[in-house]
Design a protein around this motif. Structure first.
Motif, PDB file in Angstrom:
ATOM      1  N   ARG A   4      -2.726  -0.953  -4.079  1.00  0.00           N
ATOM      2  CA  ARG A   4      -3.342  -1.758  -3.044  1.00  0.00           C
ATOM      3  C   ARG A   4      -3.206  -3.207  -3.502  1.00  0.00           C
ATOM      4  O   ARG A   4      -4.027  -3.709  -4.261  1.00  0.00           O
ATOM      5  CB  ARG A   4      -4.805  -1.374  -2.816  1.00  0.00           C
ATOM      6  CG  ARG A   4      -5.012   0.084  -2.382  1.00  0.00           C
ATOM      7  CD  ARG A   4      -6.453   0.362  -1.936  1.00  0.00           C
ATOM      8  NE  ARG A   4      -6.769  -0.318  -0.702  1.00  0.00           N
ATOM      9  CZ  ARG A   4      -6.485   0.156   0.532  1.00  0.00           C
ATOM     10  NH1 ARG A   4      -5.871   1.330   0.672  1.00  0.00           N
ATOM     11  NH2 ARG A   4      -6.800  -0.543   1.606  1.00  0.00           N
TER      12      ARG A   4
ATOM     13  N   CYS B 267      -0.697   5.221   1.282  1.00  0.00           N
ATOM     14  CA  CYS B 267      -1.647   5.079   0.184  1.00  0.00           C
ATOM     15  C   CYS B 267      -2.787   6.089   0.306  1.00  0.00           C
ATOM     16  O   CYS B 267      -3.497   6.122   1.311  1.00  0.00           O
ATOM     17  CB  CYS B 267      -2.206   3.653   0.167  1.00  0.00           C
ATOM     18  SG  CYS B 267      -3.250   3.319  -1.266  1.00  0.00           S
TER      19      CYS B 267
ATOM     20  N   TYR C 249       0.847  -1.189   0.000  1.00  0.00           N
ATOM     21  CA  TYR C 249       0.000   0.000   0.000  1.00  0.00           C
ATOM     22  C   TYR C 249       0.889   1.249   0.000  1.00  0.00           C
ATOM     23  O   TYR C 249       1.611   1.496   0.970  1.00  0.00           O
ATOM     24  CB  TYR C 249      -0.924   0.016   1.217  1.00  0.00           C
ATOM     25  CG  TYR C 249      -1.753  -1.232   1.362  1.00  0.00           C
ATOM     26  CD1 TYR C 249      -2.950  -1.375   0.659  1.00  0.00           C
ATOM     27  CD2 TYR C 249      -1.336  -2.281   2.175  1.00  0.00           C
ATOM     28  CE1 TYR C 249      -3.706  -2.526   0.771  1.00  0.00           C
ATOM     29  CE2 TYR C 249      -2.090  -3.440   2.299  1.00  0.00           C
ATOM     30  CZ  TYR C 249      -3.273  -3.554   1.588  1.00  0.00           C
ATOM     31  OH  TYR C 249      -4.015  -4.701   1.687  1.00  0.00           O
TER      32      TYR C 249
END
Length: 203
Positions: A133, A189, A58
């Motif tokens: 992701r 992220c 992430y």
């Protein structure tokens, strides 16, 4: 975390470029591109790519690009290049004196696609953000580096473990231009988890 360009590695370094700790300038070479098979039926894999690597599942990577493109298909932007048959790129691509294409290409297992929208050819700078992701990615665009708009979400079948990501510039036709990259940063992220429908049981 600001990206130190000295820690980045070239895949096909261009003949002409300059680097400081936080900026990169590339002079593109004629007939350079990234594309695989679809529609055009040719394969081009000779654009210069400068990347760093991360095994984090992430993260987000953002970069500002400035350019003086003036020939059809001139382009500079963000890239996630795994190998010649698996990569993502997003850029502003010159079309003519009136328009350019704000677009992205996703190449999985040797086949490319292209999604784009027409924007004003007078635009000469842009920010791009790539977020990861797992094996899924989101590409975003910004005119000011603050307000980002989603361009696309995609899956990369070969994006397992560490991935490489960074910048590229190229001139697919008989042309050359200067692209400048700055404000490169890797952050937590920015692409938030989906909180709508529950996932299917087998996902």
């Amino acid at each position: 975390m600001r990206v130190n360009t000295k820690a980045m590695e070239w895949t096909r370094a261009p003949k002409q470029y300059t680097m400081t700790a936080d900026t990169v300038e590339i002079i593109t070479e004629p007939f350079t591109d990234l594309w695989q098979r679809t529609y055009y039926h040719f394969r081009n894999d000779n654009a210069p790519v400068l990347q760093i690597a991360s095994a984090e599942d992430y993260f987000s990577f953002v970069v500002k690009t400035e350019f003086d493109s003036k020939t059809r298909f001139d382009q500079s932007g963000i890239v996630l290049y795994l190998d010649s048959e698996n990569w993502i790129k997003a850029a502003l691509e010159y079309e003519n004196e009136k328009i350019q294409r704000l677009g992205s290409v996703v190449t999985n297992n040797g086949y490319s696609d292209w999604a784009s929208v027409d924007v004003d050819a007078a635009i000469k700078s842009a920010w791009f953000r790539l977020s990861r992701r797992g094996s899924d990615f989101c590409i975003e665009y910004s005119a000011d580096g603050k307000n980002f708009q989603q361009m696309r979400i995609c899956h990369m079948f070969q994006a397992k473990g560490a991935v490489r990501f960074g910048i590229y510039a190229c001139s697919p036709e008989n042309a050359s231009f200067k692209a400048r990259f700055s404000d490169m940063e890797v952050t937590q992220c920015k692409w938030l988890p989906h909180d709508g429908q529950a996932p299917d049981a087998d996902c």
